[in-house]
Design a protein around this motif. Structure first.
Motif, PDB file in Angstrom:
ATOM      1  N   ALA A 209       0.829  -1.209   0.000  1.00 37.57           N
ATOM      2  CA  ALA A 209       0.000   0.000   0.000  1.00 37.57           C
ATOM      3  C   ALA A 209       0.866   1.262   0.000  1.00 37.57           C
ATOM      4  N   VAL A 277     -11.507  -3.178  -4.984  1.00 38.43           N
ATOM      5  CA  VAL A 277     -10.390  -2.672  -4.189  1.00 38.43           C
ATOM      6  C   VAL A 277      -9.107  -2.784  -5.015  1.00 38.43           C
ATOM      7  N   ASP A 281      -4.894  -0.420  -1.875  1.00 40.87           N
ATOM      8  CA  ASP A 281      -5.919   0.036  -0.930  1.00 40.87           C
ATOM      9  C   ASP A 281      -6.333  -1.024   0.082  1.00 40.87           C
ATOM     10  N   THR A 284      -3.843   0.747   5.195  1.00 45.90           N
ATOM     11  CA  THR A 284      -3.600   2.167   5.414  1.00 45.90           C
ATOM     12  C   THR A 284      -2.103   2.353   5.660  1.00 45.90           C
TER      13      THR A 284
END
Length: 298
Positions: A209, A277, A281, A284
């Motif tokens: 991410a 998604v 993502d 976080t």
């Protein structure tokens, strides 16, 4: 910047020296002569305190050599990429030693929510308590010295494995701190830093991410490494650099469906395939998102 190669060299060098310390620890514990358990406990406490003091000093010495190598390699990278003709600033040996000290004893948690100094204390106490507990039970059960030795040896030996496990993560942490401090010293050449991940199936979703995101030096929302055995590194974005061509997202898209499934697991793989998604993502900046925080697959 091959931080992984430098970290691996440090880990291998450390493992050899660490073996000597732990072998000495095993020998001393097994040779303790005692008349009662309290006497044994006092002697074992002294042996463990000395051994882990030596272990901490070993980390400092080996990490000091490691960051000097990293600094030298990094200086060459910056000089090669420097298109401005401006001076490249190099960190001094005292500055590098201070980075090691701060990273090891005063920095952010880097392993199991504890900095290296605290982690070593945790491992020391864990091993010491197991040894004392095993001996106490052995005495109560009437075991011979030879029988006690067979039970104690693997417990003390685990201290080496624990130290080796910590070593790789520690090397990455100190290495990344060295990189960031060098970038700050050359902010006239470097406009930002990018979170670079290893392009393979072992990269976790949290690192994926953050992959390829660029920040101003000193403005990163998190530190590297992000977890034990993390292989991520901050790489410099110099003035005049072109965007990288192969990002983690592009690499992931190029892999087979079987590998995507292995990396994501069944539910997340369905969400990705259904376009609900994106690969970046699923987490976080702070943690991997739980399934109940994600959309439901069709």
């Amino acid at each position: 910047i091959d931080l992984q190669a430098d970290s691996l060299m440090f880990t291998e060098d450390f493992a050899d020296d660490n073996q000597l310390i732990i072998s000495k620890l095993i020998k001393q514990v097994l040779n303790v002569k005692f008349s009662n358990f309290t006497d044994f406990e006092k002697q074992v406490n002294k042996i463990y305190n000395t051994a882990f003091k030596d272990l901490k000093q070993l980390y400092l010495n080996d990490l000091g050599k490691n960051v000097e190598d990293i600094s030298e390699d990094l200086g060459q990278v910056i000089r090669t990429g420097n298109k401005t003709g401006k001076r490249v600033n190099k960190l001094t040996i005292p500055q590098l030693r201070e980075i090691v000290k701060q990273s090891v004893f005063e920095g952010e948690p880097i392993y199991s929510n504890a900095p290296l100094d605290e982690r070593l204390k945790i491992e020391r106490e864990k091993s010491r308590r197991k040894v004392l507990g095993e001996v106490k039970r052995g005495i109560n059960n009437g075991l011979s010295a030879q029988q006690l030795a067979r039970k104690i040896r693997p417990i003390v030996g685990d201290s080496k494995n624990a130290a080796d496990r910590i070593a790789r993560t520690t090397a990455n942490a100190v290495g990344n701190d060295t990189l960031l401090n060098t970038y700050k010293a050359n902010d006239h050449l470097i406009k930002g830093v990018m979170h670079s991940t290893t392009l393979d199936s072992r990269t976790c979703m949290m690192c994926a991410a953050g992959s390829d995101k660029v920040y101003r030096v000193g403005k990163q929302p998190y530190t590297l490494p992000r977890h034990p055995r993390c292989r991520c590194v901050w790489v410099p974005i110099m003035y005049g650099d072109k965007p990288i061509e192969m990002t983690y997202a592009k690499w992931f898209e190029s892999t087979s469906d079987e590998r995507k499934l292995k990396i994501l697991g069944s539910t997340r793989y369905q969400l990705y395939k259904q376009g609900k998604v994106k690969i970046n993502d699923f987490a976080t900046d702070l943690k991997i998102k739980r399934l109940d925080k994600l959309p439901k697959p069709d």
